[in-house]
Design an enzyme around this catalytic site. Structure first.
Site, PDB file in Angstrom:
ATOM      1  N   TRP A 148       0.801  -1.227   0.000  1.00 22.91           N
ATOM      2  CA  TRP A 148       0.000   0.000   0.000  1.00 22.91           C
ATOM      3  C   TRP A 148       0.834   1.277   0.000  1.00 22.91           C
ATOM      4  CZ3 TRP A 148       1.577   2.710   4.161  1.00 22.91           C
ATOM      5  CH2 TRP A 148       2.005   2.015   5.285  1.00 22.91           C
ATOM      6  N   ARG A 157       6.612  -0.582 -11.502  1.00 16.81           N
ATOM      7  CA  ARG A 157       7.969  -1.160 -11.458  1.00 16.81           C
ATOM      8  C   ARG A 157       7.938  -2.646 -11.840  1.00 16.81           C
ATOM      9  NH1 ARG A 157      11.367  -0.104  -5.971  1.00 16.81           N
ATOM     10  NH2 ARG A 157      10.513  -2.099  -5.333  1.00 16.81           N
ATOM     11  N   PRO A 173      -3.216  -5.679  -6.162  1.00 16.79           N
ATOM     12  CA  PRO A 173      -2.777  -4.551  -5.342  1.00 16.79           C
ATOM     13  C   PRO A 173      -3.145  -4.768  -3.872  1.00 16.79           C
ATOM     14  CG  PRO A 173      -4.810  -3.986  -6.477  1.00 16.79           C
ATOM     15  CD  PRO A 173      -4.466  -5.405  -6.886  1.00 16.79           C
ATOM     16  N   ALA A 174      -2.608  -3.938  -2.995  1.00 19.43           N
ATOM     17  CA  ALA A 174      -2.984  -4.004  -1.574  1.00 19.43           C
ATOM     18  C   ALA A 174      -4.445  -3.595  -1.423  1.00 19.43           C
ATOM     19  CB  ALA A 174      -2.089  -3.070  -0.766  1.00 19.43           C
ATOM     20  N   GLY A 226       6.563  -6.316  -0.531  1.00 17.60           N
ATOM     21  CA  GLY A 226       5.813  -6.217   0.724  1.00 17.60           C
ATOM     22  C   GLY A 226       6.719  -6.572   1.886  1.00 17.60           C
ATOM     23  N   GLU A 248      10.886  -8.124  -3.161  1.00 21.19           N
ATOM     24  CA  GLU A 248      11.314  -6.810  -2.663  1.00 21.19           C
ATOM     25  C   GLU A 248      10.675  -6.654  -1.288  1.00 21.19           C
ATOM     26  OE1 GLU A 248      13.403  -4.774  -4.065  1.00 21.19           O
ATOM     27  OE2 GLU A 248      13.563  -5.697  -6.039  1.00 21.19           O
ATOM     28  N   LEU A 249      11.487  -6.832  -0.252  1.00 14.06           N
ATOM     29  CA  LEU A 249      10.911  -6.972   1.095  1.00 14.06           C
ATOM     30  C   LEU A 249      11.244  -5.797   2.016  1.00 14.06           C
ATOM     31  CD1 LEU A 249      11.643 -10.814   1.375  1.00 14.06           C
ATOM     32  CD2 LEU A 249       9.639  -9.663   0.406  1.00 14.06           C
ATOM     33  N   CYS A 282      10.007   1.575   2.259  1.00 11.54           N
ATOM     34  CA  CYS A 282      10.985   0.533   2.595  1.00 11.54           C
ATOM     35  C   CYS A 282      12.374   1.144   2.633  1.00 11.54           C
ATOM     36  CB  CYS A 282      10.926  -0.583   1.559  1.00 11.54           C
ATOM     37  SG  CYS A 282      11.087   0.041  -0.118  1.00 11.54           S
ATOM     38  N   SER A 438      16.482   6.415  -5.259  1.00 13.76           N
ATOM     39  CA  SER A 438      15.647   5.559  -6.117  1.00 13.76           C
ATOM     40  C   SER A 438      15.595   6.147  -7.520  1.00 13.76           C
ATOM     41  CB  SER A 438      14.226   5.472  -5.559  1.00 13.76           C
ATOM     42  OG  SER A 438      14.263   4.891  -4.280  1.00 13.76           O
TER      43      SER A 438
HETATM   44  P1  NAD Z   1       2.387  -6.794   3.350  1.00 14.94           P
HETATM   45  O1  NAD Z   1       3.459  -7.809   3.230  1.00 14.94           O
HETATM   46  O2  NAD Z   1       1.467  -6.881   4.506  1.00 14.94           O
HETATM   47  O3  NAD Z   1       1.443  -6.854   2.055  1.00 14.94           O
HETATM   48  C1  NAD Z   1       1.975  -6.744   0.749  1.00 14.94           C
HETATM   49  C2  NAD Z   1       0.999  -7.354  -0.228  1.00 14.94           C
HETATM   50  O4  NAD Z   1       0.888  -8.749   0.050  1.00 14.94           O
HETATM   51  C3  NAD Z   1      -0.419  -6.800  -0.136  1.00 14.94           C
HETATM   52  O5  NAD Z   1      -0.969  -6.730  -1.422  1.00 14.94           O
HETATM   53  C4  NAD Z   1      -1.138  -7.834   0.708  1.00 14.94           C
HETATM   54  O6  NAD Z   1      -2.526  -7.865   0.485  1.00 14.94           O
HETATM   55  C5  NAD Z   1      -0.479  -9.101   0.210  1.00 14.94           C
HETATM   56  N1  NAD Z   1      -0.559 -10.243   1.110  1.00 14.94           N
HETATM   57  C6  NAD Z   1      -0.609 -10.247   2.467  1.00 14.94           C
HETATM   58  N2  NAD Z   1      -0.680 -11.517   2.918  1.00 14.94           N
HETATM   59  C7  NAD Z   1      -0.663 -12.335   1.836  1.00 14.94           C
HETATM   60  C8  NAD Z   1      -0.685 -13.740   1.647  1.00 14.94           C
HETATM   61  N3  NAD Z   1      -0.756 -14.583   2.657  1.00 14.94           N
HETATM   62  N4  NAD Z   1      -0.642 -14.215   0.401  1.00 14.94           N
HETATM   63  C9  NAD Z   1      -0.555 -13.379  -0.652  1.00 14.94           C
HETATM   64  N5  NAD Z   1      -0.531 -12.032  -0.550  1.00 14.94           N
HETATM   65  C10 NAD Z   1      -0.567 -11.512   0.687  1.00 14.94           C
HETATM   66  O7  NAD Z   1       3.103  -5.388   3.239  1.00 14.94           O
HETATM   67  P2  NAD Z   1       2.458  -3.934   3.349  1.00 14.94           P
HETATM   68  O8  NAD Z   1       2.093  -3.684   4.772  1.00 14.94           O
HETATM   69  O9  NAD Z   1       1.418  -3.749   2.294  1.00 14.94           O
HETATM   70  O10 NAD Z   1       3.713  -3.041   2.923  1.00 14.94           O
HETATM   71  C11 NAD Z   1       4.708  -2.677   3.784  1.00 14.94           C
HETATM   72  C12 NAD Z   1       5.929  -3.560   3.645  1.00 14.94           C
HETATM   73  O11 NAD Z   1       6.365  -3.571   2.280  1.00 14.94           O
HETATM   74  C13 NAD Z   1       7.120  -3.051   4.432  1.00 14.94           C
HETATM   75  O12 NAD Z   1       7.764  -4.101   5.068  1.00 14.94           O
HETATM   76  C14 NAD Z   1       8.013  -2.435   3.349  1.00 14.94           C
HETATM   77  O13 NAD Z   1       9.386  -2.362   3.693  1.00 14.94           O
HETATM   78  C15 NAD Z   1       7.771  -3.341   2.213  1.00 14.94           C
HETATM   79  N6  NAD Z   1       8.126  -2.697   0.955  1.00 14.94           N
HETATM   80  C16 NAD Z   1       9.261  -3.100   0.325  1.00 14.94           C
HETATM   81  C17 NAD Z   1       9.647  -2.480  -0.849  1.00 14.94           C
HETATM   82  C18 NAD Z   1      10.880  -2.905  -1.587  1.00 14.94           C
HETATM   83  O14 NAD Z   1      11.021  -2.521  -2.743  1.00 14.94           O
HETATM   84  N7  NAD Z   1      11.785  -3.666  -0.986  1.00 14.94           N
HETATM   85  C19 NAD Z   1       8.869  -1.447  -1.377  1.00 14.94           C
HETATM   86  C20 NAD Z   1       7.726  -1.054  -0.702  1.00 14.94           C
HETATM   87  C21 NAD Z   1       7.357  -1.703   0.475  1.00 14.94           C
END
Ligand code: NAD
Length: 474
Positions: A148, A157, A173-174, A226, A248-249, A282, A438
């Site tokens: 999100w 990307r 998407p989220a 995520g 990308e975590l 992130c 970035s």
């Molecule tokens: P999140 O991991 O909770 O969710 C990310 C996505 O995964 C969402 O679309 C969510 O609905 C989905 N999801 C959740 N559980 C799932 C499952 N069991 N199976 C499949 N999909 C599932 O992350 P968030 O809260 O949306 O975003 C924040 C995190 O993302 C932070 O840790 C941040 O560092 C990371 N992030 C990393 C980068 C990068 O490029 N490394 C960029 C942006 C955000």
């Protein structure tokens, strides 16, 4: 504002098995109801992407490039509308949202240029018995899952390189921020992406439905952005069918201020590295690791700059710090700050949750010791813990004391010292004397538990390509 709220499958906008509300986190009001996908819609999206792959994978790279270029132009032309939407559903301030849309559109431009430049290789084998021909082919149906915090850029990307490579895809998407992604899909449709090439679903039961798709033999690739926690689960799921994965975590970025740094520059950089997107990035500086000799000056000036930010709903004139994406996310930030203070952290600024329906949290600076628990967590909000060190070796050890390794920041007036420090820090990206690096033209990705693979740059398209070796008798 005309909003797209249906699912997009096989070139059609369709209803799902229900709806979920999208909330404006600055006031708690419902902006729209968005369709959710049941099992049959998830399956239809996979089937559509699978069918479309036959022709899209063979479409001339120039044609793919021109569609991407058109999508870039439409995004720029409509950037005010898109930024408004992003600000409303995500909470970020309008200026941050505008910056995100421009950055997001650049992925379409960059990959329109990359689509026609995929290199191959043809040479004689060292033994002289054959020619070695190396070529690249699109992997196939790709599942793209985005968070999100950057609802536009995290989608483009992935979509940009996937389209450039000749893959077809399903974007998930989220659930907090689907409206921006839906608006981007609308742009792609108008740019001429054929039916079935790009699909968007929002499963009503995320975990089980995504799991089923990851076990569908038609799906060949997962590109996820995520949290590390969810990334680990999806890596395990992907192992069953040995899917290609790109991860990308999460991050826990150190911002290192060496003793010889220009403090005013470091504070200006810290404001960008910490406060872009209200700290929900992130790449956000998460631990300020500052030389003891300059810590007081840095902390005082930094807290003053943080304290001067105007906290307001994202679309309000002059707003500099908007709401977090939800009350739940805001409360997580508050809990981390409370735990830090309980463990001896000294509040220099902020730290109090405001009353009201909006998910606001104030800019906060805390002086901590290296044992403080906040240093082990990605805060994802406007909170800056400052910890001090005696010498460069200790700074590097502190910077590396985390399972994450996405990005780090180093400030020093001595470039040689800064580069030595950058080389010693375990992260996929290092910013020297800058608060943001970035760039769609540079490889983005992490070491350690911050991920696998790279997005953007020359590497990004290869996340969607297979390498094939053909041995030729000549
Ligand atoms: P999140 O991991 O909770 O969710 C990310 C996505 O995964 C969402 O679309 C969510 O609905 C989905 N999801 C959740 N559980 C799932 C499952 N069991 N199976 C499949 N999909 C599932 O992350 P968030 O809260 O949306 O975003 C924040 C995190 O993302 C932070 O840790 C941040 O560092 C990371 N992030 C990393 C980068 C990068 O490029 N490394 C960029 C942006 C955000």
């Amino acid at each position: 504002m005309q909003l797209k709220t249906d699912l997009y499958i096989d070139g059609k906008w369709v209803k799902g098995d229900g709806t979920i509300p999208v909330i404006d986190p600055s006031n708690g009001e419902v902006i729209a109801e968005v369709a959710t996908a049941g099992e049959s819609q998830c399956d239809a999206a996979v089937a559509a992407a699978d069918r479309a792959f036959v022709t899209w994978s063979k479409t001339a790279p120039r044609v793919r490039a021109e569609i991407l270029r058109k999508a870039f132009e439409l995004m720029i032309a409509e950037s005010d509308h898109l930024a408004k939407l992003t600000s409303m559903e995500n909470g970020k301030v309008f200026s941050d949202a505008k910056g995100e849309i421009a950055y997001a559109a650049e992925f379409f431009r960059w990959f329109s240029e990359e689509a026609v430049r995929t290199p191959g290789d043809f040479r004689m084998a060292p033994s002289g018995d054959k020619r070695i021909l190396v070529t690249h082919q699109p992997i196939g149906v790709s599942l793209l899952i985005t968070p999100w915090n950057f609802p536009a850029a995290m989608a483009t990307r992935k979509i940009g390189p996937a389209l450039a490579a000749g893959c077809t895809m399903i974007l998930k998407p989220a659930s907090e921020t689907p409206l921006t992604a839906l608006a981007i899909i609308d742009i792609l449709e108008r740019a001429g992406v054929p039916a079935g090439v790009v699909n968007l679903i929002l499963p009503s039961k995320t975990g089980p439905m995504i799991s089923k798709m990851l076990h569908d033999p038609r799906v060949r690739n997962l590109s996820f952005t995520g949290s590390t926690e969810v990334g680990r689960v999806l890596l395990k799921e992907s192992a069953d069918c040995v899917l290609r994965t790109s991860m990308e975590l999460g991050g826990n970025a150190p911002f290192v201020v060496l003793a010889d740094a220009n403090i005013d520059d470091a504070v200006a950089g810290a404001m960008i590295a910490k406060m872009r997107n209200g700290g929900a990035a992130c790449t956000a500086a998460n631990r300020f690791i500052v030389a003891k000799s300059v810590a007081e000056e840095f902390t005082t000036k930094f807290a003053k700059a943080m304290g001067a930010l105007k906290v307001a709903p994202g679309l309000e004139e002059g707003a500099q710090l908007g709401a977090s994406v939800s009350i739940k996310e805001r409360n997580k930030i508050a809990e981390l700050v409370d735990a830090s203070v309980a463990a001896g952290g000294k509040l220099e600024l902020g730290g109090k949750t405001p009353e009201g329906a909006g998910a606001f949290y104030p800019a906060t600076v805390i002086s901590v010791t290296k044992e403080n628990p906040i240093l082990n967590h990605e805060v994802f909000g406007p909170v800056a813990p400052v910890v001090t060190f005696e010498n460069d070796e200790e700074a590097i050890a502190l910077a590396n004391a985390t399972e994450f390794g996405l990005i780090s920041y180093v400030y020093s007036s001595d470039l040689k010292r800064a580069i030595k420090t950058a080389e010693a820090i375990e992260s996929g990206m290092v910013a020297i004397n800058r608060g943001v690096i970035s760039d769609p033209a540079a490889p983005f990705g992490g070491f350690k538990q911050s991920g696998l693979g790279r997005e953007g740059g020359f590497h990004g398209i290869h996340e969607f390509l297979e390498t094939k070796y053909i041995g030729v008798e000549i």
